[in-house]
Design a protein around this motif. Structure first.
Motif, mmCIF file in Angstrom:
data_model
loop_
_atom_site.group_PDB
_atom_site.id
_atom_site.type_symbol
_atom_site.label_atom_id
_atom_site.label_comp_id
_atom_site.label_asym_id
_atom_site.label_seq_id
_atom_site.Cartn_x
_atom_site.Cartn_y
_atom_site.Cartn_z
ATOM 1 N N PRO A 362 30.964 16.944 -50.181
ATOM 2 C CA PRO A 362 30.068 15.890 -50.228
ATOM 3 C C PRO A 362 29.197 15.996 -48.770
ATOM 4 C CG PRO A 362 32.232 15.231 -50.895
ATOM 5 C CD PRO A 362 32.250 16.506 -50.903
ATOM 6 N N GLY A 363 28.096 15.626 -48.877
ATOM 7 C CA GLY A 363 27.185 15.652 -47.693
ATOM 8 C C GLY A 363 26.282 16.986 -47.501
ATOM 9 N N THR A 364 26.299 17.801 -48.592
ATOM 10 C CA THR A 364 25.794 19.270 -48.775
ATOM 11 C C THR A 364 24.136 18.879 -49.631
ATOM 12 O OG1 THR A 364 26.843 19.680 -50.466
ATOM 13 C CG2 THR A 364 27.390 20.620 -48.263
ATOM 14 N N ILE A 365 23.385 19.710 -49.394
ATOM 15 C CA ILE A 365 21.981 19.345 -50.055
ATOM 16 C C ILE A 365 21.915 19.092 -51.670
ATOM 17 C CG2 ILE A 365 20.544 20.334 -48.250
ATOM 18 C CD1 ILE A 365 20.174 22.754 -49.966
ATOM 19 N N ASN A 366 22.956 19.794 -52.282
ATOM 20 C CA ASN A 366 22.938 19.470 -53.706
ATOM 21 C C ASN A 366 24.279 18.529 -53.800
ATOM 22 O OD1 ASN A 366 25.099 21.337 -53.246
ATOM 23 N ND2 ASN A 366 24.650 22.709 -55.025
ATOM 24 N N ASN A 367 24.775 17.881 -52.956
ATOM 25 C CA ASN A 367 25.839 16.738 -53.235
ATOM 26 C C ASN A 367 25.868 15.732 -52.045
ATOM 27 O OD1 ASN A 367 28.136 15.298 -54.111
ATOM 28 N ND2 ASN A 367 29.468 16.800 -53.756
ATOM 29 N N CYS A 368 24.415 15.257 -51.874
ATOM 30 C CA CYS A 368 24.214 14.589 -50.742
ATOM 31 C C CYS A 368 24.986 13.184 -50.656
ATOM 32 C CB CYS A 368 22.718 14.360 -50.481
ATOM 33 S SG CYS A 368 21.815 13.345 -51.754
ATOM 34 N N ARG A 369 25.025 12.220 -49.603
ATOM 35 C CA ARG A 369 25.213 11.025 -49.591
ATOM 36 C C ARG A 369 24.246 9.911 -49.509
ATOM 37 N NH1 ARG A 369 30.739 12.206 -46.097
ATOM 38 N NH2 ARG A 369 32.256 12.368 -47.768
ATOM 39 N N PHE A 370 24.335 8.817 -49.986
ATOM 40 C CA PHE A 370 23.355 7.735 -49.511
ATOM 41 C C PHE A 370 23.344 7.672 -48.069
ATOM 42 C CE2 PHE A 370 21.770 3.546 -49.063
ATOM 43 C CZ PHE A 370 20.818 3.487 -50.322
ATOM 44 N N PRO A 371 22.071 7.653 -47.213
ATOM 45 C CA PRO A 371 20.823 7.343 -48.024
ATOM 46 C C PRO A 371 19.878 8.459 -47.973
ATOM 47 C CG PRO A 371 20.792 6.564 -45.773
ATOM 48 C CD PRO A 371 21.930 7.033 -45.986
ATOM 49 N N ALA A 372 20.375 9.898 -47.982
ATOM 50 C CA ALA A 372 19.577 11.069 -47.960
ATOM 51 C C ALA A 372 18.389 10.920 -48.956
ATOM 52 C CB ALA A 372 20.531 12.358 -48.410
ATOM 53 N N GLY A 373 17.507 11.427 -48.584
ATOM 54 C CA GLY A 373 16.192 11.519 -49.736
ATOM 55 C C GLY A 373 16.240 12.367 -50.658
ATOM 56 N N ILE A 374 16.047 12.014 -51.963
ATOM 57 C CA ILE A 374 16.069 12.696 -53.156
ATOM 58 C C ILE A 374 14.863 12.531 -54.122
ATOM 59 C CG2 ILE A 374 18.739 12.202 -53.005
ATOM 60 C CD1 ILE A 374 18.332 9.901 -55.026
ATOM 61 N N SER A 375 13.739 11.946 -53.768
ATOM 62 C CA SER A 375 12.802 11.888 -54.475
ATOM 63 C C SER A 375 12.276 13.182 -55.208
ATOM 64 C CB SER A 375 11.635 11.130 -53.911
ATOM 65 O OG SER A 375 10.985 12.016 -52.878
ATOM 66 N N LYS A 376 12.589 14.430 -54.514
ATOM 67 C CA LYS A 376 12.188 15.611 -55.207
ATOM 68 C C LYS A 376 13.302 16.305 -55.987
ATOM 69 C CE LYS A 376 9.859 19.897 -54.326
ATOM 70 N NZ LYS A 376 9.525 20.870 -53.130
ATOM 71 N N ALA A 377 14.427 15.591 -56.077
ATOM 72 C CA ALA A 377 15.912 16.194 -56.483
ATOM 73 C C ALA A 377 15.730 17.106 -57.709
ATOM 74 C CB ALA A 377 16.884 15.192 -56.586
ATOM 75 N N SER A 378 15.165 16.686 -58.614
ATOM 76 C CA SER A 378 15.214 17.180 -59.903
ATOM 77 C C SER A 378 14.709 18.852 -59.998
ATOM 78 C CB SER A 378 14.242 16.499 -60.969
ATOM 79 O OG SER A 378 13.030 16.275 -60.744
ATOM 80 N N VAL A 379 13.696 18.913 -59.128
ATOM 81 C CA VAL A 379 12.921 20.151 -59.011
ATOM 82 C C VAL A 379 13.162 20.725 -57.620
ATOM 83 C CG1 VAL A 379 11.053 19.432 -60.556
ATOM 84 C CG2 VAL A 379 10.806 19.393 -58.349
ATOM 85 N N ALA A 380 13.997 20.263 -56.762
ATOM 86 C CA ALA A 380 14.379 20.898 -55.535
ATOM 87 C C ALA A 380 15.727 21.347 -55.686
ATOM 88 C CB ALA A 380 14.166 19.831 -54.442
ATOM 89 N N SER A 381 16.719 20.647 -55.089
ATOM 90 C CA SER A 381 18.055 21.151 -54.905
ATOM 91 C C SER A 381 18.846 21.333 -56.449
ATOM 92 C CB SER A 381 18.910 20.329 -54.013
ATOM 93 O OG SER A 381 18.569 20.571 -52.696
#
Length: 766
Positions: A362-381
């Protein structure tokens, strides 16, 4: 690094088993069940009829969404998905749409059982909506998921769920993709499951609160009604099915679907050699003005009939919009499994989930914790995770002559987001995401080229709107939309081509429209090749300011390339937010699929055919494939000389050993398309017989390493994008020490040792 928010732990969810769920539901919510062994007792004919009907119901639900939605993203591009789940949320059947979404639908249903059973309660006719990727149901906040429990005789029998990408749900930037994002509070605020429909009636207070966040509330309202309608269609058909066969028989069929998917996938895995395959995926820029490169690494171990995906070594979460939650990491694992290993297996994701484990910090770019930014998550990490996982699965299948034909190199490296908002030709506000990049190039296979503009591997039924539909719906005028030569990753079998679109604002009363661009893969490519195959193209976006398009039209000419547009060309960084004025031109080129095998092994006649069909350029044909054309055909002598020159360069000088292509029956046990294990345990090149590695656990230990500038990979790797990052990028290749055949090819940061590799035990199947 985002500051943790106390209390957010409740929403950072990982699925629990059925017994825990039943305990959490308490006595107030009865979950329907059947005795253990019921799945095995159902007769085969009844089972197949019910299984086929459940699949058909997901299709009917999908059609219902498309008929009722007003968004081109849904109606034309199929960026949504459907699922039928059992009473505990395990997915029994998914639709053939965006499989990233279905990877976490079970999570949101299970969370709802655990946290909503007592208060406000779960009852017949209820539906819960969520946009919270930490809970599940979708990958980023734009993925609105609507879950509907179905009751039979007072028991919660099953769930249906519909998830669809919403054009805008708030946040700093139009479209809710926020290039300036530092954390989730710059974006659309996630909404955990909340009861939108109560006992068959839409709750206006909840609907108003949901729609109030959007820049296009009427369009979002239409989408939510479409999802309600799809769930109603599903429930109507499921009730008919239960009424005909009885609840216990239908539930037994659901249990058997889960068991069959697990059994058949495990049987396939047992036929494949045991081993470990390693891959890496990069992303350039985490937000506007950032100059970093971020990596996701995975080590996939196959032991007997089980897979473990270990993401240890992945970069920590970042200040930006590219992170994804645990739902995203699952969204990166499930789609490659479904589309490559499960083509002949029912897509009962709940059963397939039993066949793998995920190891992630947890806390990595493909298993982030709140409140990391994720608005591009689906096509990013999430997408980058899928690229790395797909590369590992392809490597595993390459070791199996029985299943090698199933492998596919990475397809379109990522989504090319171009979002526009303003005033349309009808003087009404509009906001839209360009759906054209849905026509990405598919990866090469072990025996054939990838499909040109064939779609996206994660969306089996992805599609694009007609140019005329886009022009009708929005104030745009296309100059072209076409396949782009050289965009498919070079290889013995070429990756599918990507494409480009070029258009101008048209017929809007406003002077300009807002534009958001989020398109990584500009500094380095993201669709890797397999077995020495080259990666696909880098991304490229250009805004031509103050173009001469109007003058060209007045002169009766339609521009055919960027140089004919006049004006000033402005290269767009991976993350950008700005304006597109009247008279400006927007050009975007998205990615193709990775190649398979050494491009020097491609038949010269096939390269010439690609040249004639404008799938490659002369520069690509000669520079990468080593094919020289003269007098309307292949110059065989010049081609042989050119290919020897390329092989000699790879080895740093010295004549390469003559090579030949071999079949699986020629000698030892194949590790991939290039090397094999012989009787003494060493690894030999399958083309020339040279020793490539000491043993199967280190099959490339004796390989030569060649490095060069990124353009060595071909004219499709544009060095323009390297202006947006601080690290140097390099072309790196491992080659046979004898014939110089390409064993592994990558374009990566120069200061980063290769994270790709494989290690086989050869104790598993063959």
């Amino acid at each position: 690094m985002p500051i943790p928010v106390l209390g957010s732990e409740k929403f950072e969810y990982k699925p629990v088993n059925s017994s825990e769920l039943r305990a959490a539901a308490g006595g107030g919510l009865q979950l329907h069940d059947v005795p253990e062994g019921a799945a095995a007792e159902i007769d085969p004919l009844t089972y197949e009829v019910i299984r086929g009907r459940l699949w058909a119901i997901t299709e009917e639900m999908g059609e219902a969404v498309k008929r009722m939605s007003g968004s081109l993203v849904v109606t034309q591009c199929n960026d949504f998905d459907i699922a039928i789940m059992d009473e505990c949320g395990d997915v029994v059947q998914v639709g053939l749409y965006n499989t990233e979404m279905c990877a976490s639908m079970d999570m949101s249903a299970k969370w709802t059982i655990q946290h909503r059973s007592a208060n406000p309660g779960i009852a017949d006719g209820d539906m819960f909506i969520t946009t919270d990727p930490w809970v599940g149901g979708g990958i980023h906040q734009n993925d609105a998921s609507l879950m509907a429990p179905l009751f039979w005789e007072g028991d919660l029998f099953c769930w249906t769920s519909t998830c669809a990408h919403q054009i805008d749900l708030g946040g700093v930037a139009p479209g809710s993709w926020t290039p300036r994002s530092e954390d989730v509070f710059w974006e659309s605020i996630p909404m955990p499951p909340i009861k939108l429909v109560e006992r068959g009636q839409v709750r206006s207070d909840v609907e108003d609160a949901y729609l109030r966040r959007s820049r296009v509330p009427m369009l979002v309202a239409l989408d939510s009604r479409a999802m309600i309608g799809a769930n109603n269609v599903g429930h109507e058909q499921l009730r008919r099915l239960i009424g005909k066969y009885g609840p216990d028989t239908v539930k037994a069929a659901m249990r058997r679907m889960l068991d069959d998917a697990e059994r058949r996938l495990r049987a396939k895995l047992r036929d494949i050699p045991d081993g470990t395959w390693k891959a890496i995926a990069h992303q350039d820029q985490a937000r506007s003005d950032d100059r970093g490169i971020y990596k996701i690494v995975v080590s996939m171990t196959k032991a007997d009939d089980h897979l473990t995906f270990d993401f240890t070594g992945t970069d920590p979460e970042v200040d930006g919009l590219i992170n994804c939650t645990y739902a995203g990491i699952r969204g990166g694992v499930v789609p490659p499994l479904l589309t490559t290993l499960c083509g002949d297996i029912p897509w009962a994701a709940g059963g397939i989930n039993r066949c793998y484990d995920i190891v992630s910090e947890p806390g990595t770019i493909n298993n982030c914790r709140f409140p990391a930014g994720i608005s591009k998550a689906s096509v990013a990490s999430c997408w980058a995770t899928a690229n790395a996982v797909a590369e590992c699965i392809a490597g595993m299948l390459d070791a199996s002559p029985k299943y090698r034909e199933l492998l596919m190199a990475d397809s379109c490296g990522t989504w090319d987001l171009a979002f526009f908002a303003g005033v349309d030709q009808r003087e009404q506000p509009f906001a839209t995401m360009l759906g054209d990049p849905m026509a990405g190039g598919l990866g090469a296979r072990s025996d054939q080229d990838g499909v040109d503009t064939g779609g996206l591997a994660v969306i089996a039924m992805g599609a694009i709107a007609d140019v005329e539909m886009n022009e009708f719906a929005y104030p745009l005028l296309y100059l072209w939309r076409r396949e782009e030569p050289d965009t498919g990753g070079p290889g013995r079998y070429r990756g599918g081509m990507g494409a480009s679109s070029c258009f101008v604002p048209h017929d809007s009363p406003a002077d300009a429209m807002a534009m958001v661009v989020s398109h990584t893969g500009k500094a380095l490519p993201q669709a890797a090749g397999v077995s020495g195959g080259y990666p696909a193209n880098t991304a490229y976006d250009v805004v031509v300011r103050g173009s001469a398009v109007a003058a060209e039209f007045a002169a009766g000419r339609v521009p055919e390339n960027l140089d004919q547009l006049g004006g000033e060309q402005e290269s767009v960084p991976p993350e950008f937010e700005g304006m597109l004025a009247n008279g400006d031109v927007y050009y975007t080129r998205w990615q193709g699929g990775g190649g398979y095998g050494d491009p020097l092994d491609r038949e010269p006649a096939a390269v010439f055919a690609d040249l004639e069909a404008e799938k490659v350029t002369e520069a690509g044909a000669e520079g990468v494939y080593g094919v020289v054309v003269a007098a309307g055909g292949v110059d065989n002598d010049a081609t042989a000389k050119r290919r020897d020159e390329i092989r000699t360069r790879r080895g740093g000088g010295g004549a390469p050993r003559p090579a030949r292509l071999v079949d699986d029956g020629d000698g030892g046990t194949a590790i991939d398309g290039n090397v094999e294990v012989v009787d003494d345990g060493s690894v030999h090149c399958r083309h020339c017989g040279s020793v490539a590695g000491v043993d199967a656990e280190d099959p490339y230990s004796e390989a030569l390493t060649f490095e060069g500038p990124p353009s060595t990979a071909g004219p499709h790797i544009l060095e323009d994008g390297q202006q947006f990052v601080d690290r140097d990028i390099v072309f790196r290749q491992l080659c046979c020490p004898g014939c110089r055949a390409a064993l592994l090819t990558e374009v990566v940061p120069a200061d980063e040792p290769s994270a790709r590799g494989k290690s086989l035990s050869l104790r598993g199947g063959r």
